[in-house]
Enzyme design. Structure first.
Site, PDB file in Angstrom:
ATOM      1  N   TYR A 144      -9.342 -62.824 -49.212  1.00  0.00           N
ATOM      2  CA  TYR A 144     -10.146 -62.207 -48.134  1.00  0.00           C
ATOM      3  C   TYR A 144     -11.634 -62.461 -48.375  1.00  0.00           C
ATOM      4  O   TYR A 144     -12.363 -62.893 -47.469  1.00  0.00           O
ATOM      5  CB  TYR A 144      -9.852 -60.703 -48.076  1.00  0.00           C
ATOM      6  CG  TYR A 144     -10.814 -59.910 -47.219  1.00  0.00           C
ATOM      7  CD1 TYR A 144     -10.800 -60.019 -45.834  1.00  0.00           C
ATOM      8  CD2 TYR A 144     -11.743 -59.035 -47.801  1.00  0.00           C
ATOM      9  CE1 TYR A 144     -11.685 -59.284 -45.044  1.00  0.00           C
ATOM     10  CE2 TYR A 144     -12.624 -58.300 -47.026  1.00  0.00           C
ATOM     11  CZ  TYR A 144     -12.597 -58.430 -45.646  1.00  0.00           C
ATOM     12  OH  TYR A 144     -13.475 -57.708 -44.875  1.00  0.00           O
TER      13      TYR A 144
ATOM     14  N   GLY B 128      -5.984 -53.410 -34.018  1.00  0.00           N
ATOM     15  CA  GLY B 128      -6.729 -52.559 -33.080  1.00  0.00           C
ATOM     16  C   GLY B 128      -5.784 -51.986 -32.030  1.00  0.00           C
ATOM     17  O   GLY B 128      -4.661 -52.460 -31.871  1.00  0.00           O
TER      18      GLY B 128
ATOM     19  N   VAL C 281      -9.776 -46.798 -47.761  1.00  0.00           N
ATOM     20  CA  VAL C 281      -9.151 -45.813 -48.648  1.00  0.00           C
ATOM     21  C   VAL C 281      -9.364 -44.377 -48.160  1.00  0.00           C
ATOM     22  O   VAL C 281      -8.456 -43.536 -48.268  1.00  0.00           O
ATOM     23  CB  VAL C 281      -9.623 -46.025 -50.109  1.00  0.00           C
ATOM     24  CG1 VAL C 281     -11.093 -45.690 -50.283  1.00  0.00           C
ATOM     25  CG2 VAL C 281      -8.800 -45.228 -51.088  1.00  0.00           C
TER      26      VAL C 281
HETATM   27  N1  LIG Z   1     -13.519 -51.533 -42.819  1.00  0.00           N
HETATM   28  C1  LIG Z   1     -14.299 -51.920 -43.805  1.00  0.00           C
HETATM   29  O1  LIG Z   1     -14.443 -51.232 -44.827  1.00  0.00           O
HETATM   30  C2  LIG Z   1     -15.061 -53.223 -43.711  1.00  0.00           C
HETATM   31  C3  LIG Z   1     -16.003 -53.515 -44.712  1.00  0.00           C
HETATM   32  C4  LIG Z   1     -16.726 -54.688 -44.633  1.00  0.00           C
HETATM   33  C5  LIG Z   1     -16.528 -55.562 -43.589  1.00  0.00           C
HETATM   34  N2  LIG Z   1     -15.602 -55.260 -42.625  1.00  0.00           N
HETATM   35  C6  LIG Z   1     -15.414 -56.211 -41.517  1.00  0.00           C
HETATM   36  O2  LIG Z   1     -15.589 -55.510 -40.299  1.00  0.00           O
HETATM   37  C7  LIG Z   1     -14.793 -56.115 -39.286  1.00  0.00           C
HETATM   38  C8  LIG Z   1     -14.011 -55.056 -38.547  1.00  0.00           C
HETATM   39  O3  LIG Z   1     -13.130 -54.412 -39.451  1.00  0.00           O
HETATM   40  P1  LIG Z   1     -12.383 -53.045 -39.120  1.00  0.00           P
HETATM   41  O4  LIG Z   1     -12.444 -52.221 -40.341  1.00  0.00           O
HETATM   42  O5  LIG Z   1     -12.868 -52.520 -37.845  1.00  0.00           O
HETATM   43  O6  LIG Z   1     -10.882 -53.553 -39.005  1.00  0.00           O
HETATM   44  P2  LIG Z   1      -9.832 -53.434 -37.812  1.00  0.00           P
HETATM   45  O7  LIG Z   1      -8.555 -54.044 -38.321  1.00  0.00           O
HETATM   46  O8  LIG Z   1      -9.798 -52.066 -37.285  1.00  0.00           O
HETATM   47  O9  LIG Z   1     -10.484 -54.391 -36.723  1.00  0.00           O
HETATM   48  C9  LIG Z   1     -10.225 -55.769 -36.642  1.00  0.00           C
HETATM   49  C10 LIG Z   1      -9.912 -56.064 -35.186  1.00  0.00           C
HETATM   50  O10 LIG Z   1      -9.692 -57.466 -35.048  1.00  0.00           O
HETATM   51  C11 LIG Z   1      -8.528 -57.653 -34.253  1.00  0.00           C
HETATM   52  N3  LIG Z   1      -7.937 -58.931 -34.636  1.00  0.00           N
HETATM   53  C12 LIG Z   1      -7.358 -59.246 -35.812  1.00  0.00           C
HETATM   54  N4  LIG Z   1      -6.922 -60.513 -35.786  1.00  0.00           N
HETATM   55  C13 LIG Z   1      -7.260 -61.004 -34.570  1.00  0.00           C
HETATM   56  C14 LIG Z   1      -7.071 -62.260 -33.950  1.00  0.00           C
HETATM   57  N5  LIG Z   1      -6.439 -63.269 -34.577  1.00  0.00           N
HETATM   58  N6  LIG Z   1      -7.541 -62.441 -32.697  1.00  0.00           N
HETATM   59  C15 LIG Z   1      -8.166 -61.422 -32.033  1.00  0.00           C
HETATM   60  N7  LIG Z   1      -8.357 -60.211 -32.574  1.00  0.00           N
HETATM   61  C16 LIG Z   1      -7.915 -60.011 -33.837  1.00  0.00           C
HETATM   62  C17 LIG Z   1      -7.635 -56.472 -34.568  1.00  0.00           C
HETATM   63  O11 LIG Z   1      -6.656 -56.213 -33.569  1.00  0.00           O
HETATM   64  C18 LIG Z   1      -8.646 -55.356 -34.686  1.00  0.00           C
HETATM   65  O12 LIG Z   1      -8.896 -54.755 -33.442  1.00  0.00           O
HETATM   66  C19 LIG Z   1     -13.944 -57.168 -39.966  1.00  0.00           C
HETATM   67  O13 LIG Z   1     -14.535 -58.428 -39.759  1.00  0.00           O
HETATM   68  C20 LIG Z   1     -14.019 -56.803 -41.439  1.00  0.00           C
HETATM   69  O14 LIG Z   1     -13.877 -57.936 -42.267  1.00  0.00           O
HETATM   70  C21 LIG Z   1     -14.861 -54.107 -42.652  1.00  0.00           C
END
Ligand SMILES: NC(=O)c1ccc[n+]([C@@H]2O[C@H](COP(=O)([O-])OP(=O)(O)OC[C@H]3O[C@@H](n4cnc5c(N)ncnc54)[C@H](O)[C@@H]3O)[C@@H](O)[C@H]2O)c1
Length: 308
Positions: A143, A36, A186
Site C-alpha cells: 500500500y 464507500g 483502528v
Molecule cells: N483513512 C485513513 O486513515 C487514511 C490515511 C491516509 C490517507 N488516506 C487516503 O485517503 C483516501 C480516502 O480513504 P478513506 O479512508 O476515505 O477510505 P474509503 O475506503 O472510505 O474510501 C475510498 C473510496 O474509494 C472508492 N474506491 C475504491 N476503489 C475504487 C475504484 N477502483 N474505482 C472507484 N472508486 C473506488 C471506495 O468505494 C471508497 O468510496 C485514500 O486515498 C487513502 O489512501 C486515508
C-alpha cells in the site's frame, strides 16, 4: 468551480464533498462503491452528480473529467493488510487507476490535481519522529509503495505536461462514517467492537504509535490546497504519537465503558511508530490540525451512538 472527487462515497470523500459544497463548488463524485456507500452521500445526493464507475476503466474516466477544474483523487485500495495479501490488486487500483486519471487530463484544462497520498505508510520506520516531508520514503507495505508510485507519476505528469498538483500525506484519519467493519481505521474498528460488547484486537504489545488526525482537519487542508498556488507535498498530522494502550484509555474515558483487549501477533506491513511533522503545511497553507484526540473521539463516538 467544477470539482471531481474520486472515492467521494468513502469516509474522507463524503466529508470533503460536504466541505466543497459549503464553498459553493459543483461536485462530481466518481466511485465504484466497493468500500464507500450511497448512505455516506445521503446528506448531499441532491446537490451533486454521482458517477458509479471504476477508476481502472479509462472510458468512464474520460467521460467524467470533461469540464472539471479541480480533481481530488481519493479513490484507492486503502487497507495495508489487504495490500500484503493482494499486492497486484492494490497496484491495479492505486497505480493503474491513478495513471488512468492522469492520462485522461494530460491535455485538459484541469487547474490542479490534489492527490491524497499517505503519511502513515510512506515513510516506513523513520529514524526521526515526527517525520517531515524531507524524510526518505521507505514504505514497508505494498500500500505504501503503490501510493508513493502514484505520487511519482503525478510529478512526472507535472514535469511533462505542466499539470499543477498538491500531494497531501495524511496521518491516520478518524471520525464519523469511517467503516467499523473495514480493514483500516483502528479507532472506528475499536469503537464498533466496543459498542457491540466485543473484545478489541491489538496486534503486537500495544506500544505501537500512530498520529491520529480528525477527518474535518483533513478536508480543511484539501480545500486550502485547492486555493493555494503552491505545488508540492504536505504532511498532514498532529505531530503527536499515541500508542494503542493510550488510545484505549482515551476510548474508555470517552465511552465510559470497560474495554476487553485481545493481544494478537503483529501483522506484516504495519509500521511500529509514526507521527508527522506538518510545519510546512502551516508555513505555506496556514494549516494545522485543530481537533485534539479527545474532542475528535467524542464526536466519533456520538456518531456511533446516533447512527449505527
Ligand atoms: N483513512 C485513513 O486513515 C487514511 C490515511 C491516509 C490517507 N488516506 C487516503 O485517503 C483516501 C480516502 O480513504 P478513506 O479512508 O476515505 O477510505 P474509503 O475506503 O472510505 O474510501 C475510498 C473510496 O474509494 C472508492 N474506491 C475504491 N476503489 C475504487 C475504484 N477502483 N474505482 C472507484 N472508486 C473506488 C471506495 O468505494 C471508497 O468510496 C485514500 O486515498 C487513502 O489512501 C486515508
Amino acid at each position: 468551480m467544477e470539482c471531481l472527487v474520486t472515492g467521494g462515497a468513502g469516509f474522507l470523500g463524503s466529508h470533503l464533498i460536504e466541505r466543497l459544497l459549503q464553498d459553493n463548488h459543483s461536485v462530481v463524485c466518481l466511485d465504484d462503491f466497493s468500500t464507500g456507500t450511497k448512505r455516506n452521500l445521503d446528506n448531499v445526493k441532491n446537490q451533486i452528480k454521482i458517477v458509479e464507475g471504476d477508476i481502472r476503466d479509462p472510458n468512464i474516466i474520460k467521460e467524467t473529467v470533461r469540464n472539471i477544474d479541480y480533481i481530488f483523487h481519493l479513490a484507492a485500495q486503502i487497507s495495508v493488510n489487504r495490500s500484503v495479501r493482494e499486492p497486484r490488486f492494490d497496484a491495479s487500483v492505486n497505480i493503474e487507476g491513478t495513471i488512468n486519471l492522469l492520462e485522461a487530463i494530460a491535455n485538459c484544462s484541469v487547474k490542479r490535481f490534489i492527490y491524497v497520498s499517505t503519511g502513515g505508510a510512506i515513510y516506513g520506520e523513520p529514524t526521526v519522529i515526527p517525520a517531515s516531508e524531507n524524510t526518505k520514503e521507505l514504505p514497508i507495505s505494498p500500500y505504501g509503495i503503490s501510493k508513493l508510485v502514484g505520487e511519482k507519476y503525478l510529478q512526472w505528469f507535472h514535469n511533462i505536461y505542466g499539470l499543477l498538483y498538491t500531494i497531501i500525506r495524511p496521518a491516520n484519519i478518524y471520525g464519523p462514517r469511517q467503516d467499523p467493519l473495514g480493514e483500516a481505521g483502528v479507532i472506528s474498528i475499536f469503537l464498533g467492537r466496543i459498542k457491540n460488547n466485543e473484545p478489541i484486537e491489538i496486534f503486537g504489545d500495544g506500544k505501537d504509535t500512530r498520529d491520529y488526525v480528525y477527518v474535518k482537519d483533513i478536508t480543511e487542508i484539501c480545500v486550502r490546497a485547492m486555493n493555494s498556488s503552491h505545488v508540492g507535498i504536505f504532511n498532514a498530522g498532529t505531530g503527536k504519537q499515541t500508542n494503542l494502550l493510550e488510545l484505549v484509555n482515551i476510548i474508555e474515558h470517552v465511552t465510559k465503558l470497560d474495554v476487553y483487549k485481545k493481544f494478537c501477533n503483529p501483522r506484516p506491513g504495519d509500521v511500529n511508530h509514526i507521527a508527522l511533522d506538518s510545519k510546512k503545511a502551516y508555513e505555506k497553507l496556514g494549516w494545522k490540525s485543530t481537533t485534539d484526540l479527545t474532542t475528535g473521539m467524542n464526536k466519533t463516538w456520538d456518531w456511533f451512538l446516533s447512527d449505527q
